[in-house]
Every structure is written in structure tokens, then in C-alpha cells.
Design an enzyme around this catalytic site. Structure first.
Site, PDB file in Angstrom:
ATOM      1  NE  ARG A 102       4.602  -7.803  -8.728  1.00 42.89           N
ATOM      2  CZ  ARG A 102       3.660  -7.143  -8.058  1.00 42.89           C
ATOM      3  NH1 ARG A 102       2.508  -7.702  -7.812  1.00 42.89           N
ATOM      4  NH2 ARG A 102       3.861  -5.909  -7.671  1.00 42.89           N
ATOM      5  CG  ASN A 156       7.933  -1.052  -1.669  1.00 41.51           C
ATOM      6  OD1 ASN A 156       7.954  -1.689  -2.736  1.00 41.51           O
ATOM      7  ND2 ASN A 156       6.886  -1.052  -0.866  1.00 41.51           N
ATOM      8  NE  ARG A 196      -1.259   0.422  -6.426  1.00 38.04           N
ATOM      9  CZ  ARG A 196      -0.182  -0.302  -6.116  1.00 38.04           C
ATOM     10  NH1 ARG A 196      -0.073  -1.518  -6.547  1.00 38.04           N
ATOM     11  NH2 ARG A 196       0.788   0.202  -5.403  1.00 38.04           N
ATOM     12  CG  ASP A 235       2.878  -2.947   1.121  1.00 40.83           C
ATOM     13  OD1 ASP A 235       1.765  -2.826   0.602  1.00 40.83           O
ATOM     14  OD2 ASP A 235       3.912  -2.451   0.639  1.00 40.83           O
ATOM     15  CB  CYS A 275      -0.531  -5.405  -6.369  1.00 39.62           C
ATOM     16  SG  CYS A 275       0.500  -6.728  -5.758  1.00 39.62           S
TER      17      CYS A 275
HETATM   18  C1  UD1 Z   1       3.787   2.302  -2.397  1.00 35.01           C
HETATM   19  C2  UD1 Z   1       4.416   0.942  -2.233  1.00 35.01           C
HETATM   20  C3  UD1 Z   1       3.339  -0.097  -1.913  1.00 35.01           C
HETATM   21  C4  UD1 Z   1       2.534   0.333  -0.703  1.00 35.01           C
HETATM   22  C5  UD1 Z   1       2.012   1.763  -0.862  1.00 35.01           C
HETATM   23  C6  UD1 Z   1       1.355   2.310   0.384  1.00 35.01           C
HETATM   24  C7  UD1 Z   1       6.346   1.010  -3.665  1.00 35.01           C
HETATM   25  C8  UD1 Z   1       7.022   0.469  -4.863  1.00 35.01           C
HETATM   26  N1  UD1 Z   1       5.100   0.571  -3.445  1.00 35.01           N
HETATM   27  O1  UD1 Z   1       2.880   2.203  -3.497  1.00 35.01           O
HETATM   28  O2  UD1 Z   1       3.985  -1.351  -1.658  1.00 35.01           O
HETATM   29  O3  UD1 Z   1       1.433  -0.533  -0.541  1.00 35.01           O
HETATM   30  O4  UD1 Z   1       3.100   2.659  -1.203  1.00 35.01           O
HETATM   31  O5  UD1 Z   1       2.232   2.258   1.452  1.00 35.01           O
HETATM   32  O6  UD1 Z   1       6.921   1.766  -2.890  1.00 35.01           O
HETATM   33  N2  UD1 Z   1      -3.178   7.776  -4.680  1.00 35.01           N
HETATM   34  C9  UD1 Z   1      -3.972   8.659  -5.371  1.00 35.01           C
HETATM   35  N3  UD1 Z   1      -3.430   9.330  -6.419  1.00 35.01           N
HETATM   36  C10 UD1 Z   1      -2.130   9.156  -6.791  1.00 35.01           C
HETATM   37  C11 UD1 Z   1      -1.328   8.252  -6.079  1.00 35.01           C
HETATM   38  C12 UD1 Z   1      -1.885   7.571  -5.025  1.00 35.01           C
HETATM   39  O7  UD1 Z   1      -5.149   8.846  -5.054  1.00 35.01           O
HETATM   40  O8  UD1 Z   1      -1.686   9.810  -7.760  1.00 35.01           O
HETATM   41  C13 UD1 Z   1      -3.760   7.025  -3.538  1.00 35.01           C
HETATM   42  C14 UD1 Z   1      -3.816   5.515  -3.816  1.00 35.01           C
HETATM   43  O9  UD1 Z   1      -4.981   5.175  -4.514  1.00 35.01           O
HETATM   44  C15 UD1 Z   1      -3.787   4.946  -2.433  1.00 35.01           C
HETATM   45  C16 UD1 Z   1      -2.920   5.937  -1.656  1.00 35.01           C
HETATM   46  O10 UD1 Z   1      -2.868   7.117  -2.441  1.00 35.01           O
HETATM   47  O11 UD1 Z   1      -5.061   4.972  -1.862  1.00 35.01           O
HETATM   48  C17 UD1 Z   1      -1.510   5.434  -1.376  1.00 35.01           C
HETATM   49  O12 UD1 Z   1      -0.861   5.137  -2.572  1.00 35.01           O
HETATM   50  P1  UD1 Z   1       0.697   5.393  -2.756  1.00 35.01           P
HETATM   51  O13 UD1 Z   1       1.282   5.843  -1.466  1.00 35.01           O
HETATM   52  O14 UD1 Z   1       0.878   6.265  -3.944  1.00 35.01           O
HETATM   53  O15 UD1 Z   1       1.201   3.942  -3.099  1.00 35.01           O
HETATM   54  P2  UD1 Z   1       2.297   3.523  -4.167  1.00 35.01           P
HETATM   55  O16 UD1 Z   1       3.362   4.546  -4.230  1.00 35.01           O
HETATM   56  O17 UD1 Z   1       1.638   3.102  -5.416  1.00 35.01           O
END
Ligand code: UD1
Length: 418
Positions: A397, A23, A121, A305, A116
Site C-alpha cells: 500500500r 501522503n 481514527r 509512520d 490501516c
Molecule cells: C495522516 C497520514 C498517516 C499518518 C498520520 C499522522 C495520510 C494519507 N496519512 O493520517 O500516514 O500516520 O497523518 O501523521 O496523510 N484525529 C481525531 N479526529 C479526527 C482526525 C484525527 O481525533 O477527526 C486524531 C487521530 O485519531 C490521531 C491524530 O488525530 O490520533 C492524528 O491523525 P491525523 O493527523 O488525522 O492522521 P491522518 O490524516 O488520518
């Protein structure tokens, strides 16, 4: 198709060198798009997600060389600003590239990301942030098409500290005139690492690691060499593995400070964990008491995670534990597989109620997602008899040579083709 074949019951002893964080590596690879020159990243980890991301960079025009565990990317002649769906669907991180492509080309067309299957998401926060930088967006037929010809710095207030949105907006701001401020940004160590990488290449970012990040636009980023931080989720997975199996292991190139939310919860009577220089040493008797409550939260809270791995462990701890998953609503799919192994788990919306059983037993199970798959492997290491974990490619992955590393520690595990 490949499966992991595990006979449970062995203790773990030995040393593991932890590689660079997936990450951290993924957003840094996206950040490389901003560099007009050569980007050398050390300790290249062979995770499938990283390979998928480098394929995206090559499709944009990057020239890739792998040498002595390093990846060198010549980013001089990028010509393409589009990510097609066949590449985007392979990794969630394709969306991080949007801000960087926009920064470099002032335009971008990116297909919706895959990744995943752990919840809906959405990417609304990413898009809200880009709009605040005056990007015009069309979100249609699975593609986000952006016009950034009038981009300028702006203030982005995130409703939730999304890791990906924070990284995306940071990258969009680097080559954008004026000052961009992210308020309520995510504080994960990987975001600070991205800041350090970009600043080494010539960016002017400060505040990553806190919830206010300020980016002053610069003209250009240059060639850079960088070593991303070590993987705190893999480190945590081995800490839990040793807890489950018992034994004593040393994790080199590992940072205990990044895992306080985990170590704080572990049963101090059965677990001894300490750090020395750049290593973590774990000694475990292998049978623990239940943990009253664990809630997943953005950093520095308990990482989502590591939720499946800790649930695997709690399934045989003495007493009843409650886990609350606050980030991804469908991240409990793997528990159906754990139940096949004899676990007593009830899922009620975001809560998992885990009644510790005496023993798990081996079964044929299926990795529903990356970390859920890791949790099943850990369960197999302590189960009576034989477990096979299918859909290994999900686990690969984010874990490099997982079965070999565990086998080197004394576990009875091997990969089989069926
Ligand atoms: C990253 C990590 C992933 C980890 C997650 C939370 C990477 C490559 N992946 O994923 O392994 O599980 O952080 O620690 O770094 N959300 C929204 N709108 C958005 C974006 C996010 O509502 O535009 C919500 C998501 O649905 C979720 C929360 O925010 O409930 C956290 O997501 P986010 O921190 O964005 O995770 P990722 O960046 O996808």
C-alpha cells in the site's frame, strides 16, 4: 498469497531513487476534484493506496491515462458526487475527497473510510471543520451526506493538528466564497505541497507549513501539471534499514530537512548521514546504542509512520529504549511479531519498553499494517536465518518494489507465492 522471504545478515550498498510521497500524492489526487480541466501529476508511484484513490476519481467521472510514469486526469466531466463503501473502505484517504467534492458540487455523499488498523481514527475534526463552513451534515448508516449549498468561509480551530482534517478543510475552502482560516492546522510538508499544487491550479492559499492557514475562495481551478514531493517516510525507512544492516547507501531525490526528528535521535558514533545536492548519503557500522526516549508527535516531531521501523532497530541496540506512541493507540500490534523473532519488548499502554537483545532470529511473521510490515522486513534483514513476512499487500500500500529495491542494495530478499 504472497510472502517476503528474507535471509538476514547482508550489508546494504548502492543507490535508491525515492519516489513521490504517498501522503502528498493522495490529497493532491483529491484536490484534482476541484480542477475543471486536465491534471497531470509526474512520477506516479505504484502504491496500492494510490490506485484505490484513482479508482475513486474514475468513479466520480474522471478519465485516467497513465503515460511515461505520469498520470493524466481529465476532470472536466465529473458527474458523480458519491463515494460508495466498496471504494471508500479500501483507503483512509477517501475521506479527504469530501471537502473537494463539496467544493465542486456543493453536495457530497461519502461512505466512512477504511485504511490501516492502527487505532480508532475518528473523523470528528473533519466534520467540525466542514460545519464551520456552513455545511449541513447527516452522519447516518456509515455514510456522511452533506449539503453545501450555503457554504461560506469561516474560522476552524482544530483541537488537534490532524493532517487529514487540515487537508480536507483546506480543499473545502478553495471554491467557497469568503475567507477560511484554519487555526492549529497540521504543519506536515505534504500539506505545504497540497497548497503549492492547488495554488498552481489557481487557488489562493497561504500559511501551509505553519499552524495558521488562510484560504481565499476563488471561482474556479484550472488545468495544472505538478510533481509532488518525495516520500520522507520511505526515505526514513531506508535510513533505518542501512542503520540496521550496516553499509553505505545513497538516497536520491530525498530531503534530509524533513527528517530531522529521526536523524537527531540516531547514534552519531555509528551513523554518518549527510546530504549533497538532492541526495542523502548514509554510512552505518550497523550496531547502535539504545535511544533513551522517542515520542511520536505531529510534524516536526518524530513521525508515527517511522515508529515500527525504529522499534525494529532498537530491538537489537545496546541498552533499553522507550518509545511513546502519541498518535495511534493500537499501533504496536506488530510488536507481537517482533517478539516471535526474539525481541524483548513490553507494551504498557502508549509506551514500548525495548530491551536490546544480541540478535533477532528468523521466524514466520505477519504484516499487521503498512508501516508495521515495513518494520518486520527491516527486522528480517538483520535476523539470523530465514524470516517470512506474510500479508505483503499491506506493505505494498505504501512501498513500491520494496523487495526488489532492497535486493538491489544487496539484501537477500524475494517475494514468493504460497
Ligand atoms: C495522516 C497520514 C498517516 C499518518 C498520520 C499522522 C495520510 C494519507 N496519512 O493520517 O500516514 O500516520 O497523518 O501523521 O496523510 N484525529 C481525531 N479526529 C479526527 C482526525 C484525527 O481525533 O477527526 C486524531 C487521530 O485519531 C490521531 C491524530 O488525530 O490520533 C492524528 O491523525 P491525523 O493527523 O488525522 O492522521 P491522518 O490524516 O488520518
Amino acid at each position: 498469497m504472497e510472502k517476503l522471504h528474507i535471509k538476514g545478515g547482508n550489508k546494504l550498498y548502492g543507490t535508491v531513487k525515492i519516489g513521490c510521497a504517498k501522503n502528498a500524492y493522495l490529497p493532491i489526487l483529491a484536490g484534482a476534484i476541484l480542477c475543471e480541466g486536465k491534471v497531470k501529476l509526474n512520477n506516479y508511484p505504484f502504491y496500492k493506496d494510490i490506485l484505490n484513490m484513482t479508482n475513486i476519481l474514475e468513479n466520480l467521472g474522471a478519465e485516467k491515462t497513465l503515460n511515461d510514469g505520469c498520470i493524466e486526469l481529465d476532470m472536466t466531466n465529473l458527474t458523480n458526487y458519491e463515494i460508495p463503501s466498496n471504494l471508500s473502505m479500501l483507503t483512509r484517504s477517501s475521506i479527504f475527497s469530501l471537502g473537494a467534492i463539496l467544493g465542486r458540487f456543493k453536495k457530497a455523499k461519502v461512505a466512512y473510510p477504511g485504511g490501516c488498523d492502527i487505532g480508532t481514527r475518528p473523523i470528528d475534526l473533519h466534520l467540525k471543520g466542514l460545519r464551520a463552513l456552513n455545511v449541513k451534515l447527516i452522519d447516518k448508516r456509515g455514510y456522511i451526506t452533506c449539503d453545501g449549498s450555503n457554504m461560506k468561509g469561516g474560522i476552524v480551530h482544530l483541537d488537534f493538528p490532524s493532517v487529514g482534517a487540515t487537508e480536507n478543510i483546506m480543499m473545502a475552502g478553495v471554491l467557497t466564497k469568503g475567507e477560511t482560516k484554519i487555526i492549529n492546522g497540521a504543519k506536515e510538508p505534504e500539506i505545504e505541497d497540497l497548497q503549492n499544487f492547488l495554488n498552481k491550479a489557481g487557488a489562493k492559499i497561504k500559511g501551509a507549513g505553519t499552524n495558521i492557514i488562510t484560504i481565499k475562495g476563488v471561482e474556479k481551478l484550472n488545468s495544472v501539471e505538478y510533481t509532488p514531493i518525495s516520500d520522507r517516510i520511505i526515505t526514513g525507512t531506508y535510513i533505518i534499514a542501512c542503520g540496521i544492516c550496516g553499509g553505505e547507501i545513497i538516497l536520491e531525490n530525498a530531503n534530509l530537512n524533513h527528517l530531522e526528528a529521526l536523524t537527531d535521535k540516531l547514534d552519531k558514533n555509528c551513523y554518518k548521514i549527510w546530504s549533497k545536492n538532492n541526495s542523502i548519503i548514509i554510512n552505518s557500522k550497523g550496531k547502535h546504542n539504545a535511544i533513551t526516549k522517542i515520542e511520536t508527535m505531529p510534524y516536526p516531531g518524530f513521525p508515527t509512520d517511522l515508529q515500527p521501523q525504529i522499534v525494529a532497530m532498537l530491538s537489537t541496540c545496546k541498552g533499553t529504549s522507550v518509545v511513546v506512541e502519541n498518535l495511534f493507540e493500537t499501533r504496536y500490534k506488530y510488536t507481537n511479531e517482533l517478539i516471535k523473532m526474539g525481541a524483548d519488548i513490553i507494551i504498557k499502554e502508549r509506551n514500548a519498553i525495548i530491551k536490546g537483545v544480541e540478535n533477532l532470529y528468523g521466524a514466520e511473521v505477519y504484516a499487521t499494517d503498512l508501516r508495521g510490515g515495513a518494520g518486520l522486513v527491516l527486522a528480517g534483514l538483520m535476523a539470523d536465518g530465514y524470516t517470512t513476512v506474510g500479508n505483503v499487500s499491506q506493505i505494498e500500500r505504501g512501498y513500491e518494489n520494496f523487495e526488489q529495491t532492497l535486493a538491489d542494495l544487496g539484501a537477500d530478499i524475494k517475494k514468493i507465492s504460497v
